[in-house]
Enzyme design. Structure first.
Site, PDB file in Angstrom:
ATOM      1  N   ASP A   1       0.855  -1.186   0.000  1.00 32.51           N
ATOM      2  CA  ASP A   1       0.000   0.000   0.000  1.00 32.51           C
ATOM      3  C   ASP A   1       0.889   1.233   0.000  1.00 32.51           C
ATOM      4  OD1 ASP A   1      -2.300   1.641   0.222  1.00 32.51           O
ATOM      5  OD2 ASP A   1      -2.110   1.703   2.393  1.00 32.51           O
ATOM      6  N   SER A   2       0.283   2.375  -0.304  1.00 33.38           N
ATOM      7  CA  SER A   2       1.001   3.649  -0.258  1.00 33.38           C
ATOM      8  C   SER A   2       1.481   3.971   1.156  1.00 33.38           C
ATOM      9  CB  SER A   2       0.087   4.770  -0.743  1.00 33.38           C
ATOM     10  OG  SER A   2      -1.059   4.857   0.090  1.00 33.38           O
TER      11      SER A   2
ATOM     12  N   TYR B   1      -0.080   8.637  -1.899  1.00 35.06           N
ATOM     13  CA  TYR B   1      -0.066   8.491  -3.351  1.00 35.06           C
ATOM     14  C   TYR B   1      -1.136   9.365  -4.012  1.00 35.06           C
ATOM     15  CZ  TYR B   1       2.965   4.284  -3.402  1.00 35.06           C
ATOM     16  OH  TYR B   1       4.000   3.400  -3.301  1.00 35.06           O
ATOM     17  N   GLY B   2      -2.201   9.663  -3.260  1.00 31.78           N
ATOM     18  CA  GLY B   2      -3.352  10.344  -3.834  1.00 31.78           C
ATOM     19  C   GLY B   2      -3.065  11.721  -4.403  1.00 31.78           C
TER      20      GLY B   2
ATOM     21  N   CYS C   1      -4.322  -0.979  -2.404  1.00 31.03           N
ATOM     22  CA  CYS C   1      -4.399   0.467  -2.532  1.00 31.03           C
ATOM     23  C   CYS C   1      -5.209   0.793  -3.776  1.00 31.03           C
ATOM     24  CB  CYS C   1      -2.984   1.044  -2.642  1.00 31.03           C
ATOM     25  SG  CYS C   1      -2.903   2.825  -2.926  1.00 31.03           S
ATOM     26  N   ASN C   2      -6.342   1.456  -3.609  1.00 29.19           N
ATOM     27  CA  ASN C   2      -7.175   1.815  -4.754  1.00 29.19           C
ATOM     28  C   ASN C   2      -6.463   2.785  -5.682  1.00 29.19           C
ATOM     29  OD1 ASN C   2      -9.048   1.214  -2.304  1.00 29.19           O
ATOM     30  ND2 ASN C   2     -10.382   0.971  -4.058  1.00 29.19           N
ATOM     31  N   THR C   3      -5.694   3.711  -5.112  1.00 25.74           N
ATOM     32  CA  THR C   3      -4.994   4.709  -5.911  1.00 25.74           C
ATOM     33  C   THR C   3      -3.951   4.055  -6.810  1.00 25.74           C
ATOM     34  OG1 THR C   3      -5.324   6.370  -4.185  1.00 25.74           O
ATOM     35  CG2 THR C   3      -3.619   6.815  -5.805  1.00 25.74           C
TER      36      THR C   3
ATOM     37  N   CYS D   1     -11.031   3.536  -0.300  1.00 25.88           N
ATOM     38  CA  CYS D   1      -9.610   3.608   0.054  1.00 25.88           C
ATOM     39  C   CYS D   1      -9.403   2.668   1.225  1.00 25.88           C
ATOM     40  CB  CYS D   1      -9.227   5.038   0.430  1.00 25.88           C
ATOM     41  SG  CYS D   1      -7.538   5.211   1.081  1.00 25.88           S
ATOM     42  N   THR D   2      -8.349   1.885   1.194  1.00 26.09           N
ATOM     43  CA  THR D   2      -8.160   0.875   2.247  1.00 26.09           C
ATOM     44  C   THR D   2      -7.902   1.514   3.612  1.00 26.09           C
ATOM     45  OG1 THR D   2      -5.816   0.656   1.633  1.00 26.09           O
ATOM     46  CG2 THR D   2      -7.375  -0.902   0.652  1.00 26.09           C
ATOM     47  N   HIS D   3      -7.404   2.751   3.647  1.00 27.59           N
ATOM     48  CA  HIS D   3      -7.257   3.458   4.926  1.00 27.59           C
ATOM     49  C   HIS D   3      -8.610   3.642   5.612  1.00 27.59           C
ATOM     50  CE1 HIS D   3      -3.348   4.662   3.183  1.00 27.59           C
ATOM     51  NE2 HIS D   3      -2.973   4.947   4.415  1.00 27.59           N
TER      52      HIS D   3
END
Length: 250
Positions: free
Chosen positions: A11-12, A43-44, A74-76, A182-184
């Site tokens: 992930d970012s 990353y966004g 990470c979706n981004t 977003c995974t966050h």
């Protein structure tokens, strides 16, 4: 590479630990390497080229550790370069996207709120996804950058502040569901369920994990031994927080 080879998850930053948690719940016998790129988070706000460069470096790092599959938690990052990564590597690459389809399939004429990073919401990948459903559903997009920072800066235990930030991203109108893109944001799921009990909270973690399990099964790559987790990060100081966040979700 064999059945006991690890699964690489990255992930970012630390949001992808929510995906790792779902992976361990679903396939506890597997070995996992989680890599958080906290040094380059978020990353966004980066360009597609910057994100792609980092993703290639991380995947090369995983390949050196003989992983049997990679999960882009990470979706981004998925929006930026999942297709390129799939062409570059011979092992399964599993990406993520906001679970908008799940929300739309609940019923006709749904009112859906989508929270994600600015990058995810402005990319063609999400635009194409929206086009499939926007004629029959009301879909509202909201970029939520502060929610990434709260996880990365270890502020989840400041419940009052967290609730204030979450409230600031909730429109006054009513919605049928809230998609956590977003995974966050999955770290806030239990809080949101108490704050807005009338809204269904949806994330893409389970669908992503089940997809990986299907692929490993088809390729006879499921492990049968005792599972393990190795935490890695581009900032060594974030490894202890990574472990804390994993425990937070238990």
């Amino acid at each position: 590479m064999n059945t006991s080879s690890p699964i690489g998850v990255f992930d970012s930053g630390l949001g992808g630990i929510s995906v790792l948690h779902t992976l361990v719940q679903t396939m506890p016998q597997e070995n996992y390497i989680f890599f958080g790129d906290s040094k380059h988070n978020p990353y966004g706000t980066k360009t597609k080229e910057e994100i792609t460069k980092r993703c290639i470096e991380i995947c090369d790092h995983f390949i050196q550790q003989d992983v049997k599959a990679i999960v882009i938690a990470c979706n981004t990052a998925t929006s930026a370069c999942v297709n390129l990564l799939r062409k570059r590597y011979s092992i399964p690459i599993i990406g993520m996207e906001p679970a908008l389809k799940v929300a739309c399939e609940i019923g006709d004429h749904q009112k859906i709120l989508v929270w994600a990073t600015d990058f995810t919401l402005r990319e063609k990948k999400f635009a194409d996804l929206m086009k499939q459903f926007e004629a029959n559903h009301e879909i509202v997009k909201v970029a939520c950058p502060k929610l990434v920072r709260l996880v990365e800066e270890n502020q989840l235990n400041d419940v009052e502040y967290v609730q204030d930030v979450l409230s600031s991203y909730l429109p006054h109108q009513n919605f049928d569901s809230l998609v956590l893109g977003c995974t966050h944001f999955v770290f806030y799921k239990s809080i949101l369920e108490k704050m807005v009990p009338s809204i269904l909270i949806i994330d893409g973690n389970t669908g992503t994990v089940n997809h990986l399990k299907d692929i490993l099964t088809q390729n006879h790559l499921l492990n049968t031994g005792k599972g393990s987790i190795v935490f890695q990060n581009s900032l060594e100081t974030k490894i202890s927080l990574s472990k804390e966040l994993f425990e937070y979700l238990k």
